[in-house]
Each structure stands twice: as structure tokens, then as C-alpha cells.
Scaffold this motif. Structure first.
Motif, mmCIF file in Angstrom:
data_model
loop_
_atom_site.group_PDB
_atom_site.id
_atom_site.type_symbol
_atom_site.label_atom_id
_atom_site.label_comp_id
_atom_site.label_asym_id
_atom_site.label_seq_id
_atom_site.Cartn_x
_atom_site.Cartn_y
_atom_site.Cartn_z
ATOM 1 N N ASP A 109 0.849 -1.193 0.000
ATOM 2 C CA ASP A 109 0.000 0.000 0.000
ATOM 3 C C ASP A 109 0.878 1.233 0.000
ATOM 4 N N ILE A 110 0.476 2.269 -0.723
ATOM 5 C CA ILE A 110 1.115 3.579 -0.554
ATOM 6 C C ILE A 110 0.040 4.484 0.018
ATOM 7 N N GLY A 111 0.262 4.949 1.248
ATOM 8 C CA GLY A 111 -0.806 5.685 1.915
ATOM 9 C C GLY A 111 -2.040 4.795 1.993
ATOM 10 N N GLN A 112 -3.184 5.312 1.557
ATOM 11 C CA GLN A 112 -4.394 4.477 1.641
ATOM 12 C C GLN A 112 -4.626 3.684 0.356
ATOM 13 N N TYR A 113 -3.721 3.825 -0.635
ATOM 14 C CA TYR A 113 -3.939 3.140 -1.911
ATOM 15 C C TYR A 113 -3.287 1.774 -1.943
ATOM 16 N N HIS A 114 -4.017 0.802 -2.410
ATOM 17 C CA HIS A 114 -3.509 -0.557 -2.557
ATOM 18 C C HIS A 114 -2.858 -0.641 -3.938
ATOM 19 N N ILE A 115 -1.524 -0.704 -4.017
ATOM 20 C CA ILE A 115 -0.826 -0.581 -5.304
ATOM 21 C C ILE A 115 -0.410 -1.946 -5.856
ATOM 22 N N LEU A 116 0.243 -2.767 -5.059
ATOM 23 C CA LEU A 116 0.627 -4.092 -5.541
ATOM 24 C C LEU A 116 -0.388 -5.111 -5.033
ATOM 25 N N GLY A 160 6.308 -3.188 -18.237
ATOM 26 C CA GLY A 160 4.963 -2.762 -17.834
ATOM 27 C C GLY A 160 4.762 -1.305 -18.163
ATOM 28 N N ARG A 161 3.507 -0.943 -18.430
ATOM 29 C CA ARG A 161 3.234 0.436 -18.822
ATOM 30 C C ARG A 161 3.407 1.370 -17.614
ATOM 31 N N ASN A 162 3.335 2.650 -17.887
ATOM 32 C CA ASN A 162 3.428 3.654 -16.832
ATOM 33 C C ASN A 162 2.378 3.405 -15.750
ATOM 34 N N GLY A 163 2.814 3.447 -14.508
ATOM 35 C CA GLY A 163 1.855 3.310 -13.418
ATOM 36 C C GLY A 163 1.456 1.881 -13.120
ATOM 37 N N ALA A 164 2.142 0.899 -13.743
ATOM 38 C CA ALA A 164 1.773 -0.501 -13.544
ATOM 39 C C ALA A 164 2.184 -1.017 -12.174
ATOM 40 N N GLY A 165 3.249 -0.393 -11.603
ATOM 41 C CA GLY A 165 3.727 -0.846 -10.295
ATOM 42 C C GLY A 165 5.164 -1.347 -10.311
ATOM 43 N N LYS A 166 5.926 -1.007 -11.375
ATOM 44 C CA LYS A 166 7.300 -1.483 -11.474
ATOM 45 C C LYS A 166 8.178 -0.851 -10.396
ATOM 46 N N THR A 167 8.122 0.482 -10.313
ATOM 47 C CA THR A 167 8.932 1.173 -9.314
ATOM 48 C C THR A 167 8.522 0.739 -7.908
ATOM 49 N N THR A 168 7.230 0.607 -7.693
ATOM 50 C CA THR A 168 6.759 0.199 -6.374
ATOM 51 C C THR A 168 7.302 -1.184 -6.011
ATOM 52 N N THR A 169 7.393 -2.066 -7.006
ATOM 53 C CA THR A 169 7.942 -3.396 -6.743
ATOM 54 C C THR A 169 9.404 -3.302 -6.296
ATOM 55 N N LEU A 218 11.942 0.292 0.931
ATOM 56 C CA LEU A 218 11.599 1.720 0.966
ATOM 57 C C LEU A 218 10.080 1.903 1.058
ATOM 58 N N TRP A 219 9.325 0.939 0.525
ATOM 59 C CA TRP A 219 7.926 0.769 0.902
ATOM 60 C C TRP A 219 7.855 -0.577 1.614
ATOM 61 N N ARG A 220 6.851 -0.741 2.455
ATOM 62 C CA ARG A 220 6.740 -1.999 3.183
ATOM 63 C C ARG A 220 5.622 -2.871 2.634
ATOM 64 N N PRO A 225 17.768 3.918 -8.640
ATOM 65 C CA PRO A 225 16.367 4.350 -8.740
ATOM 66 C C PRO A 225 16.081 5.085 -10.039
ATOM 67 N N GLU A 226 14.800 5.239 -10.298
ATOM 68 C CA GLU A 226 14.349 5.883 -11.523
ATOM 69 C C GLU A 226 14.927 7.293 -11.667
ATOM 70 N N ASN A 227 15.014 8.025 -10.537
ATOM 71 C CA ASN A 227 15.568 9.387 -10.595
ATOM 72 C C ASN A 227 17.085 9.380 -10.414
HETATM 73 N N1 LIG Z 1 4.071 8.239 -3.619
HETATM 74 C C1 LIG Z 1 2.923 7.787 -4.170
HETATM 75 N N2 LIG Z 1 1.728 8.145 -3.646
HETATM 76 C C2 LIG Z 1 0.578 7.691 -4.181
HETATM 77 N N3 LIG Z 1 0.501 6.886 -5.223
HETATM 78 C C3 LIG Z 1 1.648 6.487 -5.795
HETATM 79 C C4 LIG Z 1 2.920 6.909 -5.291
HETATM 80 N N4 LIG Z 1 3.884 6.364 -6.047
HETATM 81 C C5 LIG Z 1 3.236 5.620 -6.982
HETATM 82 N N5 LIG Z 1 1.907 5.698 -6.825
HETATM 83 C C6 LIG Z 1 0.911 5.017 -7.648
HETATM 84 O O1 LIG Z 1 1.194 3.641 -7.685
HETATM 85 C C7 LIG Z 1 0.987 3.122 -8.974
HETATM 86 C C8 LIG Z 1 2.236 2.432 -9.440
HETATM 87 O O2 LIG Z 1 3.271 3.380 -9.580
HETATM 88 P P1 LIG Z 1 4.754 2.999 -9.983
HETATM 89 O O3 LIG Z 1 5.181 1.801 -9.233
HETATM 90 O O4 LIG Z 1 5.584 4.211 -9.865
HETATM 91 O O5 LIG Z 1 4.544 2.621 -11.519
HETATM 92 P P2 LIG Z 1 5.629 2.386 -12.674
HETATM 93 O O6 LIG Z 1 6.968 2.464 -12.064
HETATM 94 O O7 LIG Z 1 5.303 1.049 -13.204
HETATM 95 O O8 LIG Z 1 5.394 3.464 -13.680
HETATM 96 C C9 LIG Z 1 0.573 4.289 -9.858
HETATM 97 O O9 LIG Z 1 -0.822 4.251 -10.005
HETATM 98 C C10 LIG Z 1 0.983 5.501 -9.087
HETATM 99 O O10 LIG Z 1 0.082 6.550 -9.316
#
Ligand SMILES: Nc1ncnc2c1ncn2[C@@H]1O[C@H](COP(=O)(O)OP(=O)(O)O)[C@@H](O)[C@H]1O
Ligand SMILES: [Mg+2]
Lengths: 240, 328
Positions: free
Chosen positions: A14-21, A38-47, A54-56, A86-88
Motif C-alpha cells: 500500500d502507498i498511503g491508503q492506496y492498494h498498489i501491488l 509494464g506500462r506507466n503506473g503498472a507498479g514497477k517502481t513500487t515493486t 523503501l515501501w513496506r 532508482p528511476e531518478n
Molecule cells: N508516492 C505515491 N503516492 C501515491 N501513489 C503512488 C505513489 N507512487 C506511486 N503511486 C501510484 O502507484 C501506482 C504504481 O506506480 P509505480 O510503481 O511508480 O509505476 P511504474 O513504475 O510502473 O510506472 C501508480 O498508479 C501511481 O500513481
């Protein structure tokens, strides 16, 4: 599974209240380059961030070799031999190129032979050794970020979209560098650039909406146009 | 304007420009030299208090409104030690004078480091990453600390003894400079050089500078920022207490309100200088020290207001302060 250097098992983040993975399961075999597409926003960076701590992960397990790293502090994960680009890029702009490299060395010292090889891979690192890193170009920063990850031999390098925004010539040079790095270490590469990914990857997994929607050999995907069209229109539609 | 400034040394030229303007406005060389010395001495003492706060924020994004408690305790502990060593202070021997002064400063600084450790573990650690709760809990701690101060030393002003060798003034021609001011200036310079070397010539310093820029990346490289932060917090608190001790000797009469009064100036300095950079803190502290003294002489009623105006002008021109640390 044997032979896997990194295993994710039903990982939810979860990131904040959002369930991402939504339950990522992934095996990264030892050796070579493995690609996460994976496309933009798929969850690659989050993984990748979840692997680094860095996320739990709220649920599921992450195992590196025989260590359960799911709840381990980030520095301890890094000390097991995982480097993160990292991406940045995470370059310290206020420090010199040398200081950036020195921080990545656990002892603060360099192995001259290794440093020589890094200079051969990325001549800009040697050229701008004493310059402030903020003055580097985007491509040079990316090279510094990768060089930093190989100052010492790591077990596994996580790299997030290294080709983003780079000129084709630089990308071509980077393919050679990655091939050489992959001879001594395992690379988990996040990419959107399929041509780059295809020329390097052994295994590939495709992620969409926080789930793994395909995994297999890169060769199989590269030769199966129907599958490519299905997955890549899904994963790369926004980029081609 | 920026290009012109860069040609004469960038933002570091600002104190010089301020001093030149003041010279034109004041007209008398001896008065100007006295005020400038006072401003520089005050600036160095404020620098001691501000640099720690700036690094603490820079490294961990921690807003510590309790920082002034270390300044106050440092001042009162130094005053008590000086009072206890009154015989040494009054002695003819400069050596005994210095020993008493050093004992007072060392006691305050050691207290600052120890109390800083406890403060970080008990008050700050539970609220990393949560600014609102940081503000609330550190302000709460400040109130408790001020009550402790009252309970221990009482509410009446306390006279601070000064060592005999620092009481007079040094007179050059028709210019008189208080000896204590020169001492404060020198001590501040020594601390600044020490900090500069620690930050730029050591591995811990490298980690701190990197951590101020990008904490996550330093952790991803395998370093425990939280452990580094305890050290920085202790050092910052120790410096605040040292600044308080110096200030006590400078004021010669101290009240428990001293911490709060100074804190406004310290926050102005940190904001003017830019968060997370000790060069910025030094620059901001010198500017504020000079400004306070010049304006107090030229327009006595505007002393504090002038610093607020200075801060607003700087923020309009450079929203992150004059010399902010690079943020990744
Ligand atoms: N810091 C954040 N706060 C809220 N939502 C986030 C944050 N970082 C990423 N997200 C959301 O999590 C989802 C996956 O993001 P991310 O892992 O960065 O995707 P990718 O790297 O595949 O482009 C996206 O919908 C993005 O909007
Ligand atoms: Mg991403």
C-alpha cells in the motif's frame, strides 16, 4: 524454487491508503539480466522499492537467497549485496563524482583494478572524477548511478528505467556495459523500452495494475509476435 | 543584479555590502568598528545555536521547536559553574581565568550533548516523518524544560560573572572593542572551521552531506541514517548549549526568557541561510548580527523588525534561502 536469487511471494504493498501491488509473485533466477516490463503506473517502481524496504509489503514474503528481507531495514538489505539504481538515479548533486563513488564503497576505498574497468565502461566517470555531480548531463548521471552500483561486486542490482530520456547512441553504449556487468552479477531491470530489454534480457515478466500478467523466457516473447502484440500493446501502448 | 553579485563573490558579499552601507549611514569610523565587532560577535554566537538546528532539519526533516531549551540550559549551567568558580575568575592569573571559562563552556556543551541524546530518543524518535506531531511534542517539551529552568534557577535575573581577563576593552586609536566580543568571534570561528573540516574531510561528514540531499539513497547504499542522526542531534544540541553559555557571558544578566527571545532570531537565521547548510547558517548569522547592531544604533526601535524585513526580502529573492543544501 531452487536457483532463484530473489523471490517475491504474493506481495501486497500500500502507498498511503492506496492498494498498489495486488499480490506480486516473481522469481529472479541467478545470473544474467531479467526484465520487468509494464506500462506507466503498472507498479514497477513500487515493486523495486518494496524489495529495497523503501515501501513496506503489507502481506506476502520477499526472500533474497535464504534471507527473509520482507521486514528488514533498507541499509541491512543493501548490505546483503543488493544495489539499487532508482528511476531518478539518486545522484548526490552537491558531491563530486568521486564522493558519489566513494559512498558506494563499504570501506570508503577503491579497488584500483575494478575502478579501471569502470572507467573503461564509462569514460565520463574518469573525465569528471573531481567535478560536482550536479553538472553532469542526464546520460552521465545515469552512468554514474550504474557505476556506483558496481563499485564493489554485488549479488543483485535493481535498475529502474535506465534508458528513460537518453539518446539512442548512449543507450547502445549502455547495452554493452550491461552485458559486461551481467557476467558477474544478476540484474533485475525495469524497462519500457522493449528493444533495449529484448537485447539484454534472459527472463521477462510483465506487470500490469499491480499484478504479474506474464512471465517466461525473453527469447520466447521475442519470437512470438502474437504474444508481443497482446502484452506490449498492454504494456507499451503509451510509448510507441 | 544576480550577475553583478556573482562578480563580487556571490551571496558571501552581502555582509560586506551591508557593512559598507552602514559605514555610509553611521559616519563615524570608531562607532562603526565597535558596532561591526559587536555584530560579528553576536553573529558567531547565533551561528553556534543555528547550525545544529539547520543540520537536524536538513538530515531528518525534523522540526525541533525545543532547540531553544538547550540554549537556555547552556546559559544557566554556565552561569552556575562560573559562580561556583568565582575565585578563579577573579584571580590575577589568566590561566585560572581561562580554566574557569572553559569549565563553564565544557559543562554546558557536555550537558547539551547528553540531554540531546535523551531528547532525541524519547521525544523526537517516535515522531520522525510527522511534522505536525513534531511541532506539538517539541513545543510541549520546551514548556516542560522552561518550567524546569524556573524550578531550578528561579525567575529572577541572574548575574553572570565574567573572567577578569575578558572584562575590559581593547583600544586601538580611538576605537574600543570589548575583549569578550573578540573571544566570542574567535571561538565561533574555531567551531566553524572544525565543523567545516568534519563535514568536508571525513567519511561521517560525507555521509551527513549526502544524507541531507537524499536520505533514502544513503540508506539504499547500506548506511543507517537513524544512527547518524543521533550523532548530529547530539552535536547540534551541544552547540546550542555552547552558544547559550557564550551568550550568558556576553549578556552578563540572564533570565529564563533568553532561550525564547534568541529562538526567533535563530529561526530567522536558519531560514535566511537555507536549511541544511552550515555555510548558509554562518552567512545568515553574520547578516543578522550586523543588521541588529547597526539598526539598534541608527533606528533603535526597529531592531527586531529589521531582521524580519531582512528575512522577507531574502525569501522574495531566494525562496530557499541564500545558501541552501542541494536537495535530491
Ligand atoms: N508516492 C505515491 N503516492 C501515491 N501513489 C503512488 C505513489 N507512487 C506511486 N503511486 C501510484 O502507484 C501506482 C504504481 O506506480 P509505480 O510503481 O511508480 O509505476 P511504474 O513504475 O510502473 O510506472 C501508480 O498508479 C501511481 O500513481
Ligand atoms: Mg516507475
Amino acid at each position: 524454487m531452487s536457483g532463484a536469487i530473489l523471490r517475491l511471494d504474493d506481495v501486497h504493498t500500500d502507498i498511503g491508503q492506496y492498494h498498489i501491488l495486488h499480490g506480486i509473485s516473481l522469481n529472479v533466477p541467478e545470473g544474467g539480466v531479467h526484465v520487468l516490463l509494464g506500462r506507466n503506473g503498472a507498479g514497477k517502481t513500487t515493486t523495486l522499492r518494496t524489495v529495497m524496504g523503501l515501501w513496506r509489503a503489507r502481506k506476502g514474503a520477499i526472500v533474497f537467497r535464504h534471507h527473509d528481507i520482507t521486514a528488514m531495514p533498507t541499509p541491512d538489505i543493501a548490505r546483503l549485496g543488493i544495489a539499487y539504481v532508482p528511476e531518478n538515479m539518486g545522484i548526490f548533486g552537491g558531491l563530486t563524482v568521486e564522493e558519489n563513488m566513494r559512498l558506494a564503497s563499504t570501506t570508503g576505498r577503491f579497488d584500483d583494478e575494478r575502478l579501471g574497468r569502470i572507467f573503461a565502461l564509462f569514460p565520463a566517470i574518469e573525465k569528471f572524477w573531481t567535478s560536482q555531480a550536479s553538472g553532469l548531463s542526464g546520460g552521465q548521471k545515469q552512468m554514474l548511478a550504474i557505476a556506483r552500483a558496481i563499485v564493489e561486486r554485488r549479488e543483485l542490482i535493481l535498475i529502474d528505467e535506465p534508458t528513460k530520456g537518453l539518446a539512442p547512441a548512449i543507450i547502445r553504449a549502455m547495452i554493452g556495459a550491461f552485458r559486461e556487468i551481467a557476467t558477474e552479477t544478476t540484474i533485475l531491470l525495469v524497462e519500457q523500452n522493449f528493444l533495449f530489454a529484448r537485447s539484454l534480457g534472459r527472463g521477462v515478466a510483465v506487470i500490469d495494475d499491480g499484478r504479474i500478467v506474464h512471465h517466461g523466457d525473453m527469447a520466447a516473447l521475442a519470437s512470438d509476435e502474437a504474444l508481443q502484440t497482446r502484452l506490449l500493446s498492454l504494456s507499451l501502448a503509451e510509448h510507441q | 543584479m544576480n550577475a553583478l553579485l556573482d562578480r563580487v563573490g556571490g551571496v558571501y558579499a552581502l555582509p560586506v555590502i551591508l557593512a559598507i552601507l552602514a559605514f555610509a549611514a553611521i559616519g563615524s569610523t570608531s562607532t562603526w568598528v565597535t558596532l561591526t565587532a559587536a555584530g560579528l560577535a553576536m553573529g558567531m554566537m547565533i551561528f553556534l545555536m543555528a547550525s545544529g538546528l539547520s543540520l537536524i532539519f536538513g538530515l531528518m526533516d525534523v522540526l525541533n521547536f525545543g532547540h531553544s531549551a538547550f540554549v537556555s540550559f547552556g546559559a544557566f549551567i554556565a552561569a552556575s559553574v562560573l559562580a561556583a568558580l568565582g575565585a578563579w575568575l577573579a584571580a590575577d592569573s589568566v590561566l585560572l581565568n581561562i580554566a574557569a571559562l572553559m569549565a563553564a563552556i565544557a559543562a554546558a556543551t557536555a550537558f547539551g550533548a547528553l540531554a540531546g541524546w535523551g531528547f532525541e530518543r524519547v521525544i523526537v524518535k517516535p515522531v520522525y516523518k510527522d511534522h505536525l506531531r513534531q511541532i506539538l511534542i517539541t513545543m510541549g517539551a520546551l514548556i516542560v524544560a522552561e518550567q524546569l529552568l524556573l524550578a531550578i534557577w528561579g525567575g529572577t535575573p541572574i548575574a553572570v560573572a565574567r573572567p577578569a581577563f575578558l572584562t575590559g576593552s581593547i583600544i586601538i586609536g580611538d576605537v574600543a572593542i570589548e575583549a569578550y566580543r573578540i573571544f566570542a568571534l574567535l571561538l565561533g570561528l574555531v567551531v566553524y572551521v572544525g565543523m567545516y573540516l568534519a563535514l568536508n574531510r571525513t567519511r561521517i561528514g560525507l555521509l551527513i552531506r549526502a544524507g541531507v540531499e537524499n536520505r533514502e539513497m544513503v540508506e539504499s547504499l547500506g548506511f543507517r541514517i537513524d544512527r547518524l542522526f543521533i550523532g548530529v542531534f547530539m552535536a547540534g544540541s551541544a552547540l546550542a548549549a555552547m552558544g547559550g553559555a557564550m551568550w550568558a557571558g556576553y549578556q552578563s544578566l540572564i533570565t529564563p526568557a533568553l532561550g525564547q527571545e534568541l529562538m526567533i532570531i535563530v529561526f530567522i537565521v536558519v531560514i535566511i541561510g537555507g536549511l541544511g547548510s552550515i555555510q548558509g547558517s554562518l552567512l545568515g548569522a553574520i547578516l543578522v548580527g550586523l543588521m541588529t547592531n547597526y539598526v539598534a544604533f541608527l533606528f533603535p526601535k526597529l531592531a527586531l523588525a529589521s531582521n524580519m524585513l531582512l528575512m522577507m526580502a531574502v525569501l522574495l529573492w531566494r525562496p530557499y534561502g541564500l545558501k541552501p543544501a542541494v536537495k535530491g
